[in-house]
Design an enzyme around this catalytic site. Structure first.
Site, PDB file in Angstrom:
ATOM      1  N   ASP A   9      59.240  54.556 -82.046  1.00 41.86           N
ATOM      2  CA  ASP A   9      59.325  54.594 -83.514  1.00 41.86           C
ATOM      3  C   ASP A   9      59.876  55.947 -83.955  1.00 41.86           C
ATOM      4  O   ASP A   9      59.186  56.711 -84.617  1.00 41.86           O
ATOM      5  CB  ASP A   9      57.945  54.328 -84.134  1.00 41.86           C
ATOM      6  CG  ASP A   9      56.895  55.335 -83.702  1.00 41.86           C
ATOM      7  OD1 ASP A   9      57.061  55.980 -82.626  1.00 41.86           O
ATOM      8  OD2 ASP A   9      55.880  55.499 -84.422  1.00 41.86           O
ATOM      9  N   ASP A  14      59.757  61.271 -80.370  1.00 44.96           N
ATOM     10  CA  ASP A  14      60.412  60.111 -79.751  1.00 44.96           C
ATOM     11  C   ASP A  14      61.844  60.472 -79.351  1.00 44.96           C
ATOM     12  O   ASP A  14      62.315  60.071 -78.278  1.00 44.96           O
ATOM     13  CB  ASP A  14      60.476  58.928 -80.719  1.00 44.96           C
ATOM     14  CG  ASP A  14      59.132  58.504 -81.255  1.00 44.96           C
ATOM     15  OD1 ASP A  14      58.644  57.431 -80.865  1.00 44.96           O
ATOM     16  OD2 ASP A  14      58.582  59.241 -82.094  1.00 44.96           O
ATOM     17  N   VAL A 120      56.019  54.682 -76.789  1.00 44.86           N
ATOM     18  CA  VAL A 120      55.648  55.972 -77.372  1.00 44.86           C
ATOM     19  C   VAL A 120      55.442  55.827 -78.879  1.00 44.86           C
ATOM     20  O   VAL A 120      55.535  56.801 -79.629  1.00 44.86           O
ATOM     21  CB  VAL A 120      56.688  57.069 -77.034  1.00 44.86           C
ATOM     22  CG1 VAL A 120      56.645  57.392 -75.549  1.00 44.86           C
ATOM     23  CG2 VAL A 120      58.106  56.644 -77.442  1.00 44.86           C
ATOM     24  N   HIS A 235      54.318  65.245 -78.046  1.00 41.08           N
ATOM     25  CA  HIS A 235      53.557  64.118 -77.513  1.00 41.08           C
ATOM     26  C   HIS A 235      54.381  63.190 -76.619  1.00 41.08           C
ATOM     27  O   HIS A 235      54.078  63.002 -75.439  1.00 41.08           O
ATOM     28  CB  HIS A 235      52.986  63.283 -78.674  1.00 41.08           C
ATOM     29  CG  HIS A 235      52.156  64.052 -79.640  1.00 41.08           C
ATOM     30  ND1 HIS A 235      50.911  64.550 -79.328  1.00 41.08           N
ATOM     31  CD2 HIS A 235      52.387  64.400 -80.933  1.00 41.08           C
ATOM     32  CE1 HIS A 235      50.406  65.159 -80.376  1.00 41.08           C
ATOM     33  NE2 HIS A 235      51.284  65.087 -81.367  1.00 41.08           N
ATOM     34  N   ASP A 236      55.402  62.558 -77.182  1.00 43.17           N
ATOM     35  CA  ASP A 236      56.046  61.412 -76.536  1.00 43.17           C
ATOM     36  C   ASP A 236      56.758  61.731 -75.222  1.00 43.17           C
ATOM     37  O   ASP A 236      56.722  60.911 -74.295  1.00 43.17           O
ATOM     38  CB  ASP A 236      57.002  60.738 -77.510  1.00 43.17           C
ATOM     39  CG  ASP A 236      56.269  60.093 -78.683  1.00 43.17           C
ATOM     40  OD1 ASP A 236      55.040  59.917 -78.585  1.00 43.17           O
ATOM     41  OD2 ASP A 236      56.918  59.770 -79.690  1.00 43.17           O
TER      42      ASP A 236
END
Length: 318
Positions: A9, A14, A120, A235-236
Site C-alpha cells: 500500500d 513500501d 507489507v 518498517h516494510d
C-alpha cells in the site's frame, strides 16, 4: 533468488521495500491494497515507483479497496495526501493489469512453485486469496510480512497499523498454516532512518537516491512531528531483507494469534513466547494452559548497520 509477489500500500517505506526487492529478488508482480491511503492512490504510487526504477516488466494488480468487515481508516497524517508525499516522481509508464489482485495471487500460486508472498500492507488481499482458493496454502513457500508487534502498537497502544487496519484478514492469514516470517514493530524500530542516513542516500547522487532522500525527508518529518523523536522506523524493507539475507534478522518460533473482539486490543498480535522464558508448558485443569504450536517466526533483532548497507547498496545500483 526467491520468487516473490509484493502485496503493498505504497507508502514511503513500501517504496523502499520495492526498490530493495528490485535488486535482489525475482518480483513476479505487485498487488496493491487499501491501507496507507485509498486503493486508487497507492496503486498509482506503485506504478510511479516502477517508473523510477525504469522497470515495466513487473505487472501491477489492484486489489481490495476496504477491509473485510470494517470501514477503512487511512494514514494520511503520516504518508500525506497522495500516500507518498515528498518528491515529484516520474509519471507511470504502464497501466494497471485487468486481473484483480486476489485472482493474480491465486493464479500465480497455482502455476509457479515456491512463491513467497511479501505483504507489507494490510492482509486483505492475502486473506481473500486463501479463502477463495485454500489449495494455495500448500503451494506457497511462505509469507514474509511486515505487521504486528511483540510489544506495543502504533495505530493503538496494542496494535500495529497493518494488522489493525484489517484484523479479521490478519487472523485468517495467521491461522492458514502457511509458514510466516513476521517483522513487527519490536523489530522494525531497530532499523531507523535518521538525517545521517538521508545524507548518505543523497550522496549517491543518482536519480533514485535523490528521490528516496526526498521521500525520507518527508517521512522523517511527519513521524518526528507525531512522535517528537528525530528518527523513523523503516518498517516494510525489513520483510524484504528477511528473504535477501538470512543472517540479518534473528527469528524465534512462536504462536501468533490476532485479536478481533477486544475493545482495547483489536488488532493486537498475541505472541506466545513463554517457552523462550522457560515456563508456560504445564497444563493445569481450569488454570494455565499449554501454549499452542508455533505458527510463525517472529523477528526479534536486526543489525541496523547491515540493514542500511544492504538498502543503500541496492539504491546505488539503480
Amino acid at each position: 533468488m526467491h520468487k516473490v509477489i509484493i502485496d503493498c500500500d505504497p507508502g514511503h517505506d513500501d517504496a523502499l521495500a520495492i526498490l530493495l526487492a528490485g535488486q535482489h529478488l525475482k518480483v513476479l508482480g505487485i498487488t496493491t491494497v487499501a491501507g496507507n491511503q485509498t486503493l486508487e492512490k497507492v496503486t498509482v504510487n506503485a506504478l510511479k515507483v516502477l517508473a523510477l526504477m525504469d522497470r515495466t516488466d513487473i505487472p501491477v494488480h489492484s486489489g481490495m479497496h476496504a477491509p473485510l468487515l470494517r470501514p477503512p481508516h487511512h494514514a494520511g497524517h503520516i504518508h500525506g495526501e497522495t500516500g507518498m508525499d515528498g518528491p515529484v516522481l516520474p509519471a507511470p509508464r504502464q497501466k494497471v493489469e485487468d486481473t484483480h489482485a486476489v485472482n493474480f495471487l491465486i493464479e500465480t500460486a497455482r502455476s509457479i512453485d515456491d512463491v513467497w508472498l511479501v505483504p507489507v500492507g494490510p492482509l486483505t488481499n492475502v486473506a481473500m486469496a486463501i479463502r477463495q482458493a485454500p489449495d494455495i496454502v500448500g503451494r506457497l513457500a511462505g509469507i514474509s510480512l511486515m505487521g504486528g508487534s511483540l510489544t506495543h502498537g502504533n495505530a493503538t497502544p496494542t496494535a500495529e497499523f497493518n494488522i489493525w487496519f484489517d484484523a479479521e484478514a490478519a487472523r485468517i492469514v495467521f491461522e492458514s498454516g502457511i509458514p510466516i516470517k513476521m517483522c513487527g514493530l519490536n523489530l522494525t524500530h531497530q532499523a531507523n532512518v535518521t538525517d545521517a542516513v538521508i545524507a548518505r542516500i543523497a550522496g549517491l547522487d543518482n536519480e533514485v537516491g535523490n528521490a528516496v532522500a526526498e521521500l525520507l525527508r518527508f517521512y522523517l518529518g511527519t513521524v518526528t512531528e507525531s512522535g517528537g523523536i528525530r528518527k523513523a522506523a523503516m518498517h516494510d524493507p525489513c520483510a524484504m531483507a528477511a528473504l535477501i539475507d538470512s543472517d540479518l534478522i534473528d527469528f524465534e518460533p512462536m504462536h501468533v494469534s490476532v485479536e478481533t473482539v477486544g475493545v482495547d486490543t483489536y488488532g493486537m498480535t498475541v505472541c506466545d513466547y513463554r517457552h523462550l522464558r522457560g515456563f508456560g508448558t504445564a497444563v493445569v485443569e481450569k488454570g494455565p494452559q499449554r501454549g499452542q504450536d508455533p505458527n510463525a517466526e517472529v523477528g526479534m533483532s536486526i543489525s541496523e548497520e547491515a540493514f542500511w548497507d544492504l538498502l543503500v547498496d541496492a539504491l546505488r545500483a539503480y
